[in-house]
Design an enzyme around this catalytic site. Structure first.
Site, PDB file in Angstrom:
ATOM      1  N   HIS A 131       0.864  -1.174   0.000  1.00  0.00           N
ATOM      2  CA  HIS A 131       0.000   0.000   0.000  1.00  0.00           C
ATOM      3  C   HIS A 131       0.910   1.236   0.000  1.00  0.00           C
ATOM      4  O   HIS A 131       2.032   1.182   0.501  1.00  0.00           O
ATOM      5  CB  HIS A 131      -0.837  -0.036   1.287  1.00  0.00           C
ATOM      6  CG  HIS A 131      -1.912   0.998   1.403  1.00  0.00           C
ATOM      7  ND1 HIS A 131      -1.645   2.303   1.753  1.00  0.00           N
ATOM      8  CD2 HIS A 131      -3.248   0.915   1.248  1.00  0.00           C
ATOM      9  CE1 HIS A 131      -2.781   2.975   1.809  1.00  0.00           C
ATOM     10  NE2 HIS A 131      -3.771   2.164   1.497  1.00  0.00           N
ATOM     11  N   ASP A 207       3.129  -4.370   7.836  1.00  0.00           N
ATOM     12  CA  ASP A 207       1.861  -3.639   7.745  1.00  0.00           C
ATOM     13  C   ASP A 207       0.729  -4.650   7.916  1.00  0.00           C
ATOM     14  O   ASP A 207       0.441  -5.437   7.022  1.00  0.00           O
ATOM     15  CB  ASP A 207       1.774  -2.941   6.379  1.00  0.00           C
ATOM     16  CG  ASP A 207       0.449  -2.216   6.178  1.00  0.00           C
ATOM     17  OD1 ASP A 207      -0.403  -2.251   7.095  1.00  0.00           O
ATOM     18  OD2 ASP A 207       0.268  -1.622   5.094  1.00  0.00           O
ATOM     19  N   GLN A 210      -4.542  -5.169   6.881  1.00  0.00           N
ATOM     20  CA  GLN A 210      -5.548  -6.090   6.339  1.00  0.00           C
ATOM     21  C   GLN A 210      -5.614  -7.394   7.134  1.00  0.00           C
ATOM     22  O   GLN A 210      -6.695  -7.945   7.346  1.00  0.00           O
ATOM     23  CB  GLN A 210      -5.234  -6.411   4.864  1.00  0.00           C
ATOM     24  CG  GLN A 210      -5.334  -5.222   3.932  1.00  0.00           C
ATOM     25  CD  GLN A 210      -6.731  -4.643   3.841  1.00  0.00           C
ATOM     26  OE1 GLN A 210      -7.727  -5.358   3.958  1.00  0.00           O
ATOM     27  NE2 GLN A 210      -6.823  -3.345   3.667  1.00  0.00           N
ATOM     28  N   LYS A 233     -10.490  -0.495  10.426  1.00  0.00           N
ATOM     29  CA  LYS A 233     -10.691  -1.678   9.578  1.00  0.00           C
ATOM     30  C   LYS A 233     -11.067  -2.907  10.409  1.00  0.00           C
ATOM     31  O   LYS A 233     -11.244  -3.991   9.871  1.00  0.00           O
ATOM     32  CB  LYS A 233      -9.420  -1.966   8.770  1.00  0.00           C
ATOM     33  CG  LYS A 233      -9.074  -0.916   7.708  1.00  0.00           C
ATOM     34  CD  LYS A 233      -8.018  -1.446   6.763  1.00  0.00           C
ATOM     35  CE  LYS A 233      -7.183  -0.373   6.104  1.00  0.00           C
ATOM     36  NZ  LYS A 233      -7.875   0.452   5.132  1.00  0.00           N
ATOM     37  N   CYS A 376      -4.798   2.617  -3.582  1.00  0.00           N
ATOM     38  CA  CYS A 376      -3.565   3.139  -2.976  1.00  0.00           C
ATOM     39  C   CYS A 376      -2.407   2.169  -3.172  1.00  0.00           C
ATOM     40  O   CYS A 376      -1.599   1.955  -2.258  1.00  0.00           O
ATOM     41  CB  CYS A 376      -3.753   3.445  -1.479  1.00  0.00           C
ATOM     42  SG  CYS A 376      -4.933   4.735  -1.176  1.00  0.00           S
TER      43      CYS A 376
END
Lengths: 418, 169
Positions: A131, A207, A210, A233, A376
């Site tokens: 991302h 990261d 998700q 999220k 993104c």
């Protein structure tokens, strides 16, 4: 394609009732929300926790000596501990830093670790599927420091191509890698990357934006050095993100933003930074948001992260099966379709020669919310040879009825554009 | 609530399916300018040739959604062969039509400021011919950038030519 994974056993109808936003109509039709990878919705329990805090407890934290200030501080720090336990952090009380979002968490590492502790001359290794939040902070750092940026490529199978990892990792001081692609759905096997990084003395910044909401993450098992993720999220509010970092690293890192809360002492000619984790929390922190995140974590844990993971896998399998059956060659899926346990509930696709924006516009008229665009992740889009894809993503409140509605709406779009 | 038919008028779909003036022009003599829509990643490339104050030729390349592609196609059909000053007036008029008047998000104010400077002469949507079909886009604010993408590129190209800025590669 196989769909041997059993559909999750979530009581979707009962869960969906707990999300006020999902009770409304959109264009006169049931609102079907398939964009949780961008931002999830939140259950009544999270909204109530934040309302209750504002109605009964709000005061600034770590300042007042009166009862509600003490209680606000206690609830804020309880939220920190719960967040740390959720990812199995060894020291939840000192290793969890609350930020504005995952982007700020990654920028914190790039500024503080990247500018001060990353040895001069060491390269930064990222992947092609990151991302923008895990690319741009490093591009900015590289522009200042002259550090070389390298990228692990994405293979034809939509997974990281690690065949050149030995060559790529040589001379690297920091690796930035996503736990799961927000475009392809690919769950990254971090094991080999972490092993190779640590063998050359590099730190790994993961990261988890998700993966944390869908599968949970155990930072101790994963072996990474930093993990960034975000509240909105995972059923929590916007305005709160999380950085977990290994205590010894955070300890050595200088502050990121300066201001109140992050100091122990300030003179006219200098300051002494506060202890962890407050050293990295300048200014009034997102207090209600932390309490909302705590409630969201409680909600996820009561549903069960294992069940949620199975639900995501099962629903994605069902989506791939149904959409492929019904739309055949009209549908192009960008992401792995073989081993569905290695992918999360994010399905990027192209439909006929329709632009994703046009598709999303017609789906909107059917009450269906999907994402259309570059997500993104423009470098990945270029790698895939497209400017935009449509993306449906699933969470605890999505069921097979949503998949069927998506499929029906694709037929409507096909008819509309002829 | 605005319906899909407000957005996707038949003339728009026609330009989308059969885009006019599609292609490239050799640079130089043509001037090349790119437009990007950061929202969706759409890219439009406008090639323009100006001779003696007239926009003698124009081609559109790049890719995008039906709104950005049809708007570019309609723009090319409208401005090609016109004097540069007329093209500029059309650009101003189109952008004024695309501004969200109810909320006054800048476009109108810009137009009013331009009016105050006495340089505007904004044409009304009903005088814009088939371009008026794109009026419905205003009801879908996110898509306004799609419709104005090629127009902004054209404006930039005309400015660059006037200022003697070399063409992009």
């Amino acid at each position: 394609m196989t769909s041997t994974v059993e559909a999750g056993r979530l009581e979707v109808a009962a869960l969906r009732k707990q999300f006020p936003l999902l009770q409304q109509l959109s264009h006169g039709k049931r609102l079907i929300y398939l964009d949780s990878a961008a931002s999830s919705q939140r259950p009544r329990a999270v909204l109530d926790a934040m309302d209750h805090y504002y109605e009964t407890t709000h005061a600034n934290v770590h300042r007042g000596v009166y009862a509600i200030a003490e209680e606000a501080t206690r609830q804020f720090e309880m939220a920190r501990r719960a967040t740390g336990r959720f990812i199995n952090a060894p020291r939840p009380d000192v290793e969890i830093v609350f930020t504005k979002n995952a982007t700020e968490a990654l920028n914190l590492v790039a500024h503080s670790y990247g500018r001060h502790l990353l040895p001069k001359g060491k390269a930064i290794l990222l992947t092609e599927l990151e991302h923008h939040a895990n690319i741009v902070p490093w591009l900015m750092l590289a522009a200042e420091s002259g550090a070389e940026l390298r990228y692990i490529p994405v293979g034809e199978d939509y997974r990281l191509d690690l065949s050149e990892l030995d060559r790529l990792i040589d001379g690297v001081g920091l690796v930035g890698v996503s736990c799961m692609s927000n475009v392809l759905g690919t769950v990254i096997d971090l094991g080999p990357v972490v092993e190779a990084a640590h063998a050359v003395g590099a730190v790994v910044v993961a990261d988890g934006s998700q993966l944390v909401p869908q599968r949970g993450v155990d930072v101790s098992a994963l072996g990474v050095d930093f993990l960034a993720f975000t509240g909105h999220k995972m059923l929590g509010p916007t305005g709160i993100g999380v950085l977990w970092g290994r205590e010894d690293l955070l300890e050595r890192m200088p502050p990121f933003l300066g201001g109140g809360e992050m100091i122990r002492d300030v003179r006219l000619d200098g300051f002494v930074p506060n202890d962890l984790p407050w050293k990295f929390e300048a200014g009034t922190p997102p207090i209600a948001e932390a309490i909302g995140l705590h409630a969201a974590i409680g909600f996820l844990e009561s549903v069960g992260m294992e069940k949620i993971a199975a639900h995501e896998i099962g629903l994605t399998a069902r989506a791939i099966e149904l959409l492929t059956d019904r739309h055949g060659d009209d549908l192009q899926i960008f992401g792995p379709t073989d081993d569905l346990t290695a992918r999360g509930g994010v399905l990027s696709f192209g439909f006929r020669d329709l632009h994703a924006h046009d598709l999303a516009q017609v789906l909107d008229a059917e009450g269906i919310c999907i994402r259309a665009g570059h997500h993104c992740a423009k470098p990945l889009m270029r790698r895939l040879g497209v400017t935009a894809t449509a993306r449906a993503s699933f969470y605890v409140y999505n069921g097979e009825d949503d998949i069927a509605a998506l499929s029906d709406a694709l037929d409507v779009a096909a008819a509309f554009f002829g | 609530m605005a319906g899909l038919e407000d957005l996707y008028r038949e003339i728009i779909l026609d330009h989308y399916r059969s885009p006019r003036n599609r292609g490239e022009l050799p640079v130089p003599p043509a001037h090349r300018v790119e437009g990007f829509n950061p929202l969706c990643g759409d890219e439009v490339v406008v090639y323009l040739e100006v001779n003696d104050g007239t926009l003698t030729d124009l081609r559109i390349a790049g890719q995008g959604c039906s709104i950005s592609q049809s708007s570019a196609s309609m723009m090319s059909a409208t401005v090609k062969g016109r004097p540069v000053e007329e093209a500029r007036k059309l650009i101003r008029s189109f952008k004024a039509m695309m501004s969200i008047r109810e909320q006054s998000l800048g476009g109108e104010e810009e137009a009013e400021e331009a009016d105050a400077r006495g340089e505007a002469e904004i044409m009304r949507p009903e005088d814009l011919g088939e371009l008026a079909a794109l009026q419905g886009v205003v009801k879908f604010p996110v898509r306004i950038k799609c419709a104005t993408l090629s127009w902004n590129a054209l404006a930039q190209g005309l400015d660059e030519i006037a200022a003697g800025v070399p063409s992009s590669d």
